[in-house]
Design a protein around this motif. Sequence first.
Motif, PDB file in Angstrom:
ATOM      1  N   VAL A  14       0.868  -1.174   0.000  1.00  0.00           N
ATOM      2  CA  VAL A  14       0.000   0.000   0.000  1.00  0.00           C
ATOM      3  C   VAL A  14       0.906   1.225   0.000  1.00  0.00           C
ATOM      4  O   VAL A  14       1.841   1.310   0.800  1.00  0.00           O
ATOM      5  CB  VAL A  14      -0.920   0.028   1.242  1.00  0.00           C
ATOM      6  CG1 VAL A  14      -1.709   1.331   1.308  1.00  0.00           C
ATOM      7  CG2 VAL A  14      -1.863  -1.172   1.250  1.00  0.00           C
ATOM      8  N   ILE A  15       0.656   2.133  -0.934  1.00  0.00           N
ATOM      9  CA  ILE A  15       1.461   3.358  -0.995  1.00  0.00           C
ATOM     10  C   ILE A  15       0.540   4.538  -0.714  1.00  0.00           C
ATOM     11  O   ILE A  15      -0.476   4.714  -1.386  1.00  0.00           O
ATOM     12  CB  ILE A  15       2.137   3.514  -2.368  1.00  0.00           C
ATOM     13  CG1 ILE A  15       3.036   2.306  -2.644  1.00  0.00           C
ATOM     14  CG2 ILE A  15       2.943   4.814  -2.428  1.00  0.00           C
ATOM     15  CD1 ILE A  15       3.529   2.228  -4.074  1.00  0.00           C
ATOM     16  N   ILE A  16       0.892   5.302   0.297  1.00  0.00           N
ATOM     17  CA  ILE A  16       0.021   6.396   0.719  1.00  0.00           C
ATOM     18  C   ILE A  16       0.497   7.708   0.110  1.00  0.00           C
ATOM     19  O   ILE A  16       1.599   8.178   0.395  1.00  0.00           O
ATOM     20  CB  ILE A  16      -0.047   6.463   2.247  1.00  0.00           C
ATOM     21  CG1 ILE A  16      -0.636   5.125   2.743  1.00  0.00           C
ATOM     22  CG2 ILE A  16      -0.910   7.629   2.711  1.00  0.00           C
ATOM     23  CD1 ILE A  16      -0.445   4.878   4.195  1.00  0.00           C
ATOM     24  N   ALA A  17      -0.357   8.242  -0.763  1.00  0.00           N
ATOM     25  CA  ALA A  17       0.006   9.471  -1.492  1.00  0.00           C
ATOM     26  C   ALA A  17      -1.104  10.491  -1.301  1.00  0.00           C
ATOM     27  O   ALA A  17      -1.767  10.899  -2.247  1.00  0.00           O
ATOM     28  CB  ALA A  17       0.214   9.152  -2.969  1.00  0.00           C
ATOM     29  N   ILE A  18      -1.332  10.867  -0.040  1.00  0.00           N
ATOM     30  CA  ILE A  18      -2.440  11.786   0.245  1.00  0.00           C
ATOM     31  C   ILE A  18      -1.935  13.176   0.596  1.00  0.00           C
ATOM     32  O   ILE A  18      -2.679  13.985   1.124  1.00  0.00           O
ATOM     33  CB  ILE A  18      -3.337  11.238   1.373  1.00  0.00           C
ATOM     34  CG1 ILE A  18      -2.504  10.965   2.635  1.00  0.00           C
ATOM     35  CG2 ILE A  18      -4.061   9.974   0.921  1.00  0.00           C
ATOM     36  CD1 ILE A  18      -3.336  10.734   3.877  1.00  0.00           C
ATOM     37  N   GLY A  19      -0.676  13.437   0.282  1.00  0.00           N
ATOM     38  CA  GLY A  19      -0.176  14.785   0.481  1.00  0.00           C
ATOM     39  C   GLY A  19       0.980  14.861   1.466  1.00  0.00           C
ATOM     40  O   GLY A  19       1.277  13.896   2.169  1.00  0.00           O
ATOM     41  N   THR A  20       1.624  16.010   1.463  1.00  0.00           N
ATOM     42  CA  THR A  20       2.760  16.243   2.346  1.00  0.00           C
ATOM     43  C   THR A  20       2.599  17.630   2.960  1.00  0.00           C
ATOM     44  O   THR A  20       1.861  18.450   2.435  1.00  0.00           O
ATOM     45  CB  THR A  20       4.094  16.209   1.575  1.00  0.00           C
ATOM     46  OG1 THR A  20       3.996  17.130   0.480  1.00  0.00           O
ATOM     47  CG2 THR A  20       4.402  14.825   1.039  1.00  0.00           C
ATOM     48  N   SER A  21       3.286  17.830   4.072  1.00  0.00           N
ATOM     49  CA  SER A  21       3.261  19.173   4.664  1.00  0.00           C
ATOM     50  C   SER A  21       4.691  19.610   4.956  1.00  0.00           C
ATOM     51  O   SER A  21       5.613  18.802   4.902  1.00  0.00           O
ATOM     52  CB  SER A  21       2.389  19.171   5.922  1.00  0.00           C
ATOM     53  OG  SER A  21       2.750  18.095   6.758  1.00  0.00           O
ATOM     54  N   PRO A  22       4.900  20.917   5.230  1.00  0.00           N
ATOM     55  CA  PRO A  22       6.272  21.391   5.426  1.00  0.00           C
ATOM     56  C   PRO A  22       6.960  20.720   6.618  1.00  0.00           C
ATOM     57  O   PRO A  22       6.342  20.487   7.648  1.00  0.00           O
ATOM     58  CB  PRO A  22       6.095  22.888   5.664  1.00  0.00           C
ATOM     59  CG  PRO A  22       4.796  23.217   4.999  1.00  0.00           C
ATOM     60  CD  PRO A  22       3.931  22.015   5.221  1.00  0.00           C
ATOM     61  N   ASN A  23       8.224  20.417   6.447  1.00  0.00           N
ATOM     62  CA  ASN A  23       9.045  19.805   7.496  1.00  0.00           C
ATOM     63  C   ASN A  23       9.279  20.823   8.625  1.00  0.00           C
ATOM     64  O   ASN A  23       9.594  21.979   8.355  1.00  0.00           O
ATOM     65  CB  ASN A  23      10.381  19.394   6.862  1.00  0.00           C
ATOM     66  CG  ASN A  23      11.179  18.477   7.752  1.00  0.00           C
ATOM     67  OD1 ASN A  23      11.403  18.776   8.918  1.00  0.00           O
ATOM     68  ND2 ASN A  23      11.611  17.363   7.214  1.00  0.00           N
ATOM     69  N   PRO A  24       9.125  20.396   9.877  1.00  0.00           N
ATOM     70  CA  PRO A  24       9.242  21.353  10.991  1.00  0.00           C
ATOM     71  C   PRO A  24      10.673  21.725  11.386  1.00  0.00           C
ATOM     72  O   PRO A  24      10.863  22.568  12.252  1.00  0.00           O
ATOM     73  CB  PRO A  24       8.550  20.623  12.145  1.00  0.00           C
ATOM     74  CG  PRO A  24       8.663  19.182  11.819  1.00  0.00           C
ATOM     75  CD  PRO A  24       8.712  19.060  10.327  1.00  0.00           C
ATOM     76  N   LEU A  25      11.705  21.108  10.756  1.00  0.00           N
ATOM     77  CA  LEU A  25      13.084  21.324  11.226  1.00  0.00           C
ATOM     78  C   LEU A  25      13.497  22.794  11.246  1.00  0.00           C
ATOM     79  O   LEU A  25      14.209  23.220  12.146  1.00  0.00           O
ATOM     80  CB  LEU A  25      14.072  20.541  10.362  1.00  0.00           C
ATOM     81  CG  LEU A  25      14.175  19.040  10.633  1.00  0.00           C
ATOM     82  CD1 LEU A  25      15.231  18.420   9.738  1.00  0.00           C
ATOM     83  CD2 LEU A  25      14.487  18.757  12.091  1.00  0.00           C
ATOM     84  N   ILE A  26      13.069  23.570  10.269  1.00  0.00           N
ATOM     85  CA  ILE A  26      13.501  24.969  10.231  1.00  0.00           C
ATOM     86  C   ILE A  26      12.645  25.824  11.157  1.00  0.00           C
ATOM     87  O   ILE A  26      13.161  26.581  11.985  1.00  0.00           O
ATOM     88  CB  ILE A  26      13.486  25.514   8.789  1.00  0.00           C
ATOM     89  CG1 ILE A  26      14.593  24.817   7.991  1.00  0.00           C
ATOM     90  CG2 ILE A  26      13.670  27.028   8.769  1.00  0.00           C
ATOM     91  CD1 ILE A  26      14.602  25.112   6.528  1.00  0.00           C
ATOM     92  N   ARG A  27      11.327  25.651  11.055  1.00  0.00           N
ATOM     93  CA  ARG A  27      10.464  26.520  11.874  1.00  0.00           C
ATOM     94  C   ARG A  27      10.691  26.296  13.370  1.00  0.00           C
ATOM     95  O   ARG A  27      10.597  27.216  14.167  1.00  0.00           O
ATOM     96  CB  ARG A  27       8.996  26.358  11.501  1.00  0.00           C
ATOM     97  CG  ARG A  27       8.400  24.996  11.801  1.00  0.00           C
ATOM     98  CD  ARG A  27       6.875  25.020  11.612  1.00  0.00           C
ATOM     99  NE  ARG A  27       6.279  23.823  12.164  1.00  0.00           N
ATOM    100  CZ  ARG A  27       5.833  22.800  11.435  1.00  0.00           C
ATOM    101  NH1 ARG A  27       5.906  22.844  10.114  1.00  0.00           N
ATOM    102  NH2 ARG A  27       5.313  21.742  12.008  1.00  0.00           N
TER     103      ARG A  27
END
Lengths: 288, 467
Positions: free
Chosen positions: B392-405
């Motif tokens: 199963v491959i989940i491709a429902i979106g991504t959000s910004p990585n929190p490392l910088i903020r």
Amino acid sequence: MYKVVTKRYLNEARTICLFEIEAPLVARHAQAGQFVIFRLDEQGERVPVSVAGYDREKGTVTVMVQAAGRTTKMLHMVEEGDYISDFAGPLGKATEMEGLKKVCVVGGGVGCAIAYPIAKEMHERGIDVTFIAGFRSADIVILKEELKAVSNKLVMCTDDSSYGEKGFTTVFLKNEIEANIAEGKPQFDRVIAIGPDIMMKFLADVTRPYGISTIISLDPIMVDGTGMCGCCRVIVDGETKFACVDGPDFDAHKVDFDSLLKRAAFYKDEQDEAAQHICNITGGKRNG
Amino acid sequence: MANMKVNMSMTKNEMPEQDPVVRAGNFEEVALGYTVEAAVNEAQRCLDCKNAPCRTGCPVSVKIPRFIEKVRENDFEAAYDIITSTNSLPAVCGRVCPQEKQCESKCVRGIKGEPVAIGRLERFVADTHMAKEDKPEPVAPESNGHKIAVIGSGPAGLTCAGDLRKLGYDVTIFEAFHKSGGVLVYGIPQFRLPKEIVAAEIENLKKMGVKIVNNAIIGKSMTVDELFSDGFEAVFIGSGAGLPQFLHVPGENLLGVYSANEFLTRVNLMKAYRDDYDTPIKHPKVVAVVGGGNVAMDAARVAKRLGAEYVYITYRRGMDELPARKEEVEHAEAEGIEFMLLNNPAAIHGDEEGRVTGIELIKQELGEPDAKGRRSPVAVKGSNWILDCDAVIIAIGTSPNPLIRSTTPNLETTKKGGIQADDNGVTSREGVFAGGDAVTGAATVILAMGAGKTGAKSIDAYIKSKK
């Protein structure tokens, strides 16, 4: 490219090797408990390995790597003065040690290499450190002197009694906890356990009845190490966490070990197969 | 253009493609590009409208009628210069822009018939230039002495860096991965965007004097504050949306459940599909992809190429609501990808060893349109069924990585975890600018490039205002 400044085997059996790598950007912020991702060459995979030490002035970072799969076996073939293609980090969170007074650090095999910088830093901060180091046999024991130097009490044990005490780390951890109770000494306010997943699972079982806070450092399969792929998912207290950014340290009493053990073995077939195809004629070099 | 020859054909010149059956078994590029004849013929379909509505549809304002005019005149190098005066990555844009929603949607020829194939022409011009042997080397402009840091080497960062370098700034890109290109190298597959093309565009930027530091994870290796103390006068954050979203349904951590990011990164960035690369990948036989966007199409088509016999796209809405580009959907269908529409996952099932055996889906009906006019799916009670699969491959979106903020004090963020920035890319921190997916959440390559351009303009204005 990143230069290998020092290479030194840490045990008789040459299963674990120390590499000091020139990587100023990593050395700048590296802390005990964090890890780096390295890649040997263009065709190489990204492999996480814990930070074992750092020299901010020299701009170097030390890692201690056990030859296990294809990539780590090939790394062992890299010589002093050679370069590896990539060395990125530091990644993950540093081990928390704020407010701790008395800690038992338990290392199993190569886990001692990861536990060592943590014990060292705690020792430097004045925390009372008991170190229990377990190995299969005498020929793979590492860091004898180093561990002694950073602990108030050191217990070394082997499964076959060829070095130190005979027995598993679980037994000696229980002994230490019981001794604290029997002798009316303060109990450990934390146990930090680092080693094979199965060992950490049993160590967690040892401390659970005593209610001693227990932290383990996980080393699941990763790709990027920055929270991007989710391959290193681990279930903690029913919630999915990413070991690379939320960890690698987690509460041992809340980790779902069943899922952890299964996920760690997912690519075993591929890894075993790949490890058999290292070219010995070129000394592991692919295009040599 | 009094004597201009206009081709009144209602349809675009077809672009040759690899046969679907053949291409589903390889990673070679699907679309093969125009010949000179087809390109010139297509260029003759352009009416050269005075007000150039097509340009208003382009986030980087490519001078479309001007470059098409040069194609018509067989002067492809001049066409290239016109495109690159506003777009630093034409070979990329010609391949992955959703032109049907942008420039081509505004084309007057599209009112009656098909619009001019602007994207295909852009690709033709860029490829012709790249294939040219005696082309002049890009010129590195004199440095104006101002150091600017760009975080991320994806479309936003590369565009921002290129534009700033052209203005004379001393630009350094910090990239977390060992390879530069961001989503262009880890996300978009080889058969849609050959990595050699991305590498060539990046090489051009380097020749112009842009510096790139790889393996530098800002937020970990060093912080934004340290960039300033190291002498950078402004920072552009173009770190993308790298954090994968999961479904939060039971069984999601079973073996064989991947985020699209993991699956695509293993294959695209790490080249796991090639025997001579070390990164492992499974070769599942039956694959269910969850999601209906471009990333879902990419994941499905990659799975097919890795040897899957059956690949299903499961999506909770219908065919008309698929967010993917039409061309990608058509390509996927032609390659034998099956669409299980109006189905939403409820759980993932596995065997005793923890391996995936199937995905439990609930049938959906489309209800009333929401605020955006999209009809919302409503679950049909008791309609649960299980689709057998081994991945199963989940491709429902991504959000910004929190490392910088999380490591940059006083940098305001949005509710969705994006960096707060106005239309000019200005953030709450002085000297810090941001754009692309890091601000908006997952969007398109060209929108990120537009944001990179805007960021460069704002940084230039900011540095000048300080003098």
